[in-house]
Design a protein around this motif. Structure first.
Motif, PDB file in Angstrom:
ATOM      1  N   HIS A 122      21.094  11.966 -58.865  1.00 57.94           N
ATOM      2  CA  HIS A 122      20.457  11.240 -59.962  1.00 57.94           C
ATOM      3  C   HIS A 122      19.142  10.625 -59.474  1.00 57.94           C
ATOM      4  O   HIS A 122      19.126   9.899 -58.470  1.00 57.94           O
ATOM      5  N   THR A 123      18.039  10.923 -60.143  1.00 58.46           N
ATOM      6  CA  THR A 123      16.734  10.392 -59.766  1.00 58.46           C
ATOM      7  C   THR A 123      16.184   9.537 -60.908  1.00 58.46           C
ATOM      8  O   THR A 123      16.857   9.325 -61.925  1.00 58.46           O
ATOM      9  N   GLU A 124      14.957   9.051 -60.725  1.00 56.11           N
ATOM     10  CA  GLU A 124      14.374   8.162 -61.734  1.00 56.11           C
ATOM     11  C   GLU A 124      14.083   8.911 -63.034  1.00 56.11           C
ATOM     12  O   GLU A 124      13.850  10.125 -63.041  1.00 56.11           O
ATOM     13  N   ASP A 125      14.105   8.154 -64.147  1.00 54.95           N
ATOM     14  CA  ASP A 125      13.733   8.727 -65.435  1.00 54.95           C
ATOM     15  C   ASP A 125      12.272   9.175 -65.397  1.00 54.95           C
ATOM     16  O   ASP A 125      11.424   8.551 -64.756  1.00 54.95           O
TER      17      ASP A 125
ATOM     18  N   LYS B  41       6.075   5.087 -58.106  1.00 55.38           N
ATOM     19  CA  LYS B  41       6.049   6.131 -57.087  1.00 55.38           C
ATOM     20  C   LYS B  41       4.853   7.058 -57.212  1.00 55.38           C
ATOM     21  O   LYS B  41       4.707   7.979 -56.395  1.00 55.38           O
ATOM     22  N   ARG B  42       4.000   6.837 -58.224  1.00 58.96           N
ATOM     23  CA  ARG B  42       2.914   7.781 -58.478  1.00 58.96           C
ATOM     24  C   ARG B  42       1.604   7.070 -58.741  1.00 58.96           C
ATOM     25  O   ARG B  42       1.576   6.009 -59.358  1.00 58.96           O
ATOM     26  N   ASP B  43       0.523   7.706 -58.302  1.00 56.33           N
ATOM     27  CA  ASP B  43      -0.827   7.222 -58.550  1.00 56.33           C
ATOM     28  C   ASP B  43      -1.528   8.285 -59.385  1.00 56.33           C
ATOM     29  O   ASP B  43      -1.748   9.413 -58.911  1.00 56.33           O
ATOM     30  N   ALA B  44      -1.861   7.941 -60.614  1.00 52.91           N
ATOM     31  CA  ALA B  44      -2.466   8.911 -61.525  1.00 52.91           C
ATOM     32  C   ALA B  44      -3.767   9.479 -60.998  1.00 52.91           C
ATOM     33  O   ALA B  44      -4.210  10.547 -61.422  1.00 52.91           O
TER      34      ALA B  44
ATOM     35  N   VAL C 232      16.016  11.854 -68.640  1.00 57.51           N
ATOM     36  CA  VAL C 232      16.988  11.475 -67.614  1.00 57.51           C
ATOM     37  C   VAL C 232      17.092  12.652 -66.648  1.00 57.51           C
ATOM     38  O   VAL C 232      17.219  13.807 -67.080  1.00 57.51           O
ATOM     39  N   SER C 233      17.034  12.373 -65.344  1.00 55.67           N
ATOM     40  CA  SER C 233      16.781  13.445 -64.371  1.00 55.67           C
ATOM     41  C   SER C 233      17.772  13.470 -63.216  1.00 55.67           C
ATOM     42  O   SER C 233      18.223  12.422 -62.741  1.00 55.67           O
ATOM     43  N   TRP C 234      18.069  14.682 -62.773  1.00 56.23           N
ATOM     44  CA  TRP C 234      18.867  14.939 -61.581  1.00 56.23           C
ATOM     45  C   TRP C 234      18.191  16.031 -60.759  1.00 56.23           C
ATOM     46  O   TRP C 234      17.585  16.946 -61.318  1.00 56.23           O
ATOM     47  N   ALA C 235      18.300  15.951 -59.444  1.00 55.93           N
ATOM     48  CA  ALA C 235      17.820  16.994 -58.542  1.00 55.93           C
ATOM     49  C   ALA C 235      19.015  17.832 -58.099  1.00 55.93           C
ATOM     50  O   ALA C 235      19.991  17.291 -57.558  1.00 55.93           O
TER      51      ALA C 235
END
Length: 320
Positions: free
Chosen positions: A77-80, A10-13, A57-60
């Motif tokens: 619950h979102t991606e790690d 999901k990300r481009d450095a 481990v992540s939650w919004a």
């Protein structure tokens, strides 16, 4: 097994300042770090992250961490995320995943009491948040977070749901005891009471009907729970001029003196493209002269020691 494949996809450095570690073995930690990040993305939320098996481990949380066991909050619950994210704060460019400002709202350590696919029970030790919490899934990515300890503020006042605005009485002259009053411009706008509760503001007009909220006002309040009084004017475009604070973070201010309410309102530093904290002054004559020059309706004199109560507020409208 924890991994960061989804996070990297999901990300481009090259486009985001977020940490994007190269593929390889995950670091080993103590599984005891937590961080809460205030994230002003398309919708304001708080990212709640717990270190576990080399990732966060992540939650919004759309409304943040609950401070009362009677009210559970949604936790999506979102991606790690990588462990390096625990110290990340900055601006994710618009157009990128999660675009918007990220600020560290709280961080600290935690203890694990239980960790399964159906229940995560922890004890937080942070600067702003502490106590026992449990997260549990309800439907797909939707989880809930529940405070297991007593309320943070057991004597907190409930947020009022229907505040009737104080209407100033029209007078021909400024008060004789001028030093007992504060002075504001009469804006001649539409009176609005705004209710902000960690998300988009709910706004009600003077007649009790729902009204459109100034865009971004609720998000500007952030974690604060507040009730505001003001007017929607055409000063520099549609601007909500805020001149009173009636409730803040579990405390009713209706019986506080006007001067104290204005001090607390100033501390919030509410200033944005569609809302402003209205100025107030101690010189009524100067305000009336400025109102005349700016073609405003007049000046409103408000007694400094008066509460926000009908018949006791002592607000006076003096036309120019």
């Amino acid at each position: 097994m924890a991994e960061l494949r989804t996070y990297r996809s999901k990300r481009d450095a090259r486009r985001t300042p977020e940490p994007v570690p190269a593929e390889g073995p995950l670091p080993e930690g103590n599984d005891d770090t937590f961080v809460i990040q205030e994230h002003h993305a398309r919708r304001l939320h708080w990212d709640f992250r717990l270190e576990r098996d080399g990732v966060l481990v992540s939650w919004a949380l759309p409304k943040g961490v609950p401070d009362d066991p009677k009210v559970n909050h949604l936790a999506v619950h979102t991606e790690d995320h990588p462990l390096e994210y625990a110290s990340f704060a900055g601006e994710i460019p618009q157009g990128e995943y999660g675009g918007g400002q990220v600020m560290i709202w709280d961080r600290g350590t935690y203890e694990t009491e239980k960790w399964t696919e159906r229940e995560v029970k922890i004890v937080l030790h942070g600067g702003r948040v502490s106590g026992r919490y449990v997260l549990f899934p309800t439907n797909g990515k939707n989880w809930m977070i529940h405070r297991m300890d007593p309320p943070v503020s057991p004597d907190a006042d409930p947020m009022p749901e229907d505040v009737r605005p104080i209407v100033p009485e029209k007078r021909a002259r400024l008060p004789q005891r001028h030093d007992e009053y504060g002075y504001e411009f009469a804006w001649g706008g539409r009176r609005l009471i705004a209710y902000g509760e960690r998300g988009p503001a709910r706004v009600v007009a003077a007649d009790g009907r729902p009204a459109k909220a100034p865009r971004g006002l609720g998000e500007a309040l952030g974690i604060h729970r507040a009730v505001l009084d003001g007017e929607l004017t055409d000063t520099g475009g549609d601007t909500y001029m805020i001149y009173d604070l009636l409730y803040l973070d579990g405390r009713s201010l209706l019986d506080e003196p006007y001067e104290r309410r204005r001090e607390l309102l100033g501390d919030l530093e509410l200033s944005g493209p569609h809302w402003q904290t209205a100025p107030w002054f101690d010189d009524g004559e100067a305000v009336r002269e400025a109102a005349r020059e700016q073609h405003l309706p007049g000046v409103v004199a408000k007694r400094l020691d008066a509460p926000y109560r009908p018949g006791k507020a002592d607000w006076r409208l003096i036309p120019v």
